[in-house]
Write a protein that holds these residues in place. Structure first.
Motif: not given
Length: 613
Positions: A66-72, A124-131
């Motif tokens: 599970v991770s999150v990407k900033n698409s804004g 913007p465009g970056a992804t978190t390290e997996p939770l």
């Protein structure tokens, strides 16, 4: 008789046409540049890598990333909540039945809210390290009762803007997560733009690309962006310049988008305009009915206006920095995300060209015009009387006197009108016999003399950054006539790095005034511009007028008491380099100088008429 009417009317037309030669022609010029104001977008995508319908056994470890990407388009802060439930009943699983392999290095768990907070700003465009990398099923109660029982892992993601302490929506602060977020400065010197007034024919020119408000892009709620515009004039007459904003209209926007843009710019934005550091307007970009607003004497009060916000009076070569701030309210909601719309920024000026009158040494224009008007009116009256008399004769009446006098007087007055026109065109000279007599009288002229002094100032002093020293310029009337007096202050401008007093941070190099001061309310600011000398010296010029008539022998209060040196970074000025404040005093006789106006209007008139050039 008809010939007399024709001649009279012809002469009258000529009279009024000639008098019109001496009238000034009014002009008005406006030009507009269309720019885009846009709101930033905040959008996150939940990335959940997991094979659905996987059958697991007690003790199994199952891969789930599970991770999150900033698409804004804006920096964001992220939090995620993990929950496990039995799908058939909707009840939560018991403690220990599902165990999550959580990344505790990059995520912080808050037991009060049940969320994991990402310990960083997501660009913007970056992804978190997996939770989460995996989970396992275990526990003493996992017996045959749970065979083939469906379960679910629910993942909830939330994102808020990093700017303007957006994390406060979660009742948290950046410091709670150990995050130091550098807020958008709102101002960048490379975004500075310029506008020049070329005159009634040339109009306004707008920099290289016409985008006067390049910084008004990707704004987020709670943010303030700043645009600096250098306003100048190349017109040979003193001209007042105005600014207003209107909807561009006619663009490809849908009705829904246009309604949102109107709501944004009327309810959720605040515009501030400062000229030479003085706030002249504070309010929305425009009102709901499309009208603009301007500040009154109270900067917090606004009212309708037609011409726009006055940016000041300019003469050929004058320049003045104008600062425009745009703040987006924290109350602006998600419905405004990614909203972009065109706004017309309208610059306007008006005035009157000076009439081109032949210079004959005779300044009696007003007398000639009066003579022409009176003679023309009398001709019309006598023509009317003659017509009445003529009708009377037809009816058998006797008005011979009128019949004789009216034409004679008409001819006489027509001659006066023609002579007035001829005299005006020839400068009032004649070749008739003349007589002259000369008388000699003694006239003693008054003396206008002023003296500039600084009683408390100690020259040649070595200053330290942020040091305040005494400097108290004042003017004494040493002449014999009352005077309006002015003080011109030249503050050196340098492109230097400074140090923030609050954060001790070294700020990028930009053009700064090396000294600051606080002017007394006894003095009114009548002029402000920048001036570059051929020697390379660059100054910010302030011109103040004393708000009273200075009697002979009297002395004004100081324009200011102290000056403070800029908190400049050590080494920015070469060793031994002088930083000198230039001071000049001017005097003008007070009598016959716009005496009908108040003191501020008289000072402004005196400056514009006699000193500004």
């Amino acid at each position: 008789m008809r010939k007399l009417y024709v001649i009279t009317l012809t002469v009258l037309v000529c009279v009024f046409a000639v008098s019109g030669i001496f009238a000034a022609a009014d002009w008005y010029r406006e030009d507009r540049t269309t720019n885009i104001i846009s709101v930033g977008e905040l959008s996150g995508d939940l990335i959940d890598i997991y094979e659905q319908e996987t059958v697991v056994m007690p003790g199994d470890r199952v891969s789930k990333v599970v991770s999150v990407k900033n698409s804004g388009t804006s920096d964001g802060l992220v939090r995620v909540r993990l929950e496990s439930v039995w799908t058939d009943s909707g009840e939560e699983t018991a403690d220990g039945q599902f165990t999550f392999d959580v990344n505790k290095e990059n995520w912080l768990f808050d037991a009060d809210t049940g969320y994991y907070y990402y310990l960083g700003v997501l660009a913007p465009g970056a992804t978190t390290e997996p939770l989460l990398n995996s989970f396992s099923v275990s526990g003493p109660d996992m017996n045959n009762f749970y065979s083939y029982r469906p379960g679910s892992i629910l993942v909830t993601m939330e994102m808020v803007q990093a700017a303007a302490e957006g994390i406060s929506l979660w009742d948290r602060s950046n410091s709670d997560l150990g995050i130091e977020y550098p807020e958008r400065s709102g101002y960048s010197p490379e975004d500075d733009t310029g506008v020049a007034f070329e005159g009634p024919e040339g109009g306004f020119s707008f920099g290289d690309n016409g985008d006067l408000f390049a910084s008004f892009k990707n704004i987020l709620p709670g943010q303030t962006v700043i645009q600096k515009i250098n306003i100048g004039s190349r017109h040979g007459e003193t001209t007042e310049i105005f600014l207003r904003a209107t909807s561009a209209g006619g663009g490809p926007l849908s009705s829904e988008t246009e309604a949102l843009l109107t709501e944004l710019l009327t309810k959720y934005t605040e515009l501030k305009v400062s000229v030479g550091g003085e706030l002249v307007y504070r309010g929305p970009v425009w009102q709901e009915n499309g009208s603009e607003k301007r500040a009154s004497q109270d900067p917090d009060a606004s009212g309708l206006y037609e011409n726009g916000i006055s940016l000041g009076r300019f003469y050929n070569g004058d320049g003045l920095p104008v600062t425009v701030e745009l703040e987006l309210s924290r109350d602006a909601g998600n419905e405004f995300q990614s909203l972009a719309g065109e706004v017309d920024w309208v610059f306007s000026a008006s005035g009157a060209e000076r009439p081109q009158v032949p210079q004959t040494g005779d300044n009696s224009n007003r007398i000639y015009i009066i003579v022409m008007i009176v003679a023309g009116a009398a001709c019309l009256a006598l023509m009317a009387a003659r017509a009445i008399a003529h009708r009377g004769m037809r009816g058998g009446g006797q008005r011979k006197g009128v019949r004789f006098i009216a034409p004679a007087l008409s001819a006489l007055l027509l001659s006066a009108a023609i002579l007035a026109v001829a005299a005006r065109l020839t400068g009032g000279t004649s070749a008739f016999m003349t007589d002259a007599e000369t008388g000699e009288n003694s006239v003693k002229m008054g003396e206008l003399s002023i003296e500039l002094s600084e009683p408390s100032f100690v020259p040649d002093r070595v200053l330290q950054p942020r040091e305040t020293v005494e400097k108290d310029p004042q003017v004494t009337n040493t002449g014999s006539v009352p005077a309006l007096v002015y003080l011109k202050v030249a503050i050196p401008l340098k492109n230097v790095k400074t140090v923030s007093h609050e954060t001790k941070e070294i700020l990028p190099a930009e053009l700064h005034e090396l000294f600051s001061f606080e002017a007394s309310e006894a003095w009114a600011l009548v002029g402000r511009y920048n001036y570059a000398e051929p020697t390379g010296r660059h100054d910010a010029i302030y011109v103040y007028g004393y708000r009273d008539v200075l009697a002979p022998g009297a002395t004004t209060p100081p324009l200011f008491e102290t000056v403070t040196f800029l908190n400049i970074l050590e080494g920015e000025l070469p060793g031994g380099a002088g930083a000198v404040i230039g001071l000049d005093a001017y005097g003008l006789q007070s009598e016959h100088i716009a005496e009908a106006g108040d003191i501020d209007a008289r000072l402004q008139y005196g400056y514009d008429r006699f000193f500004k050039r």
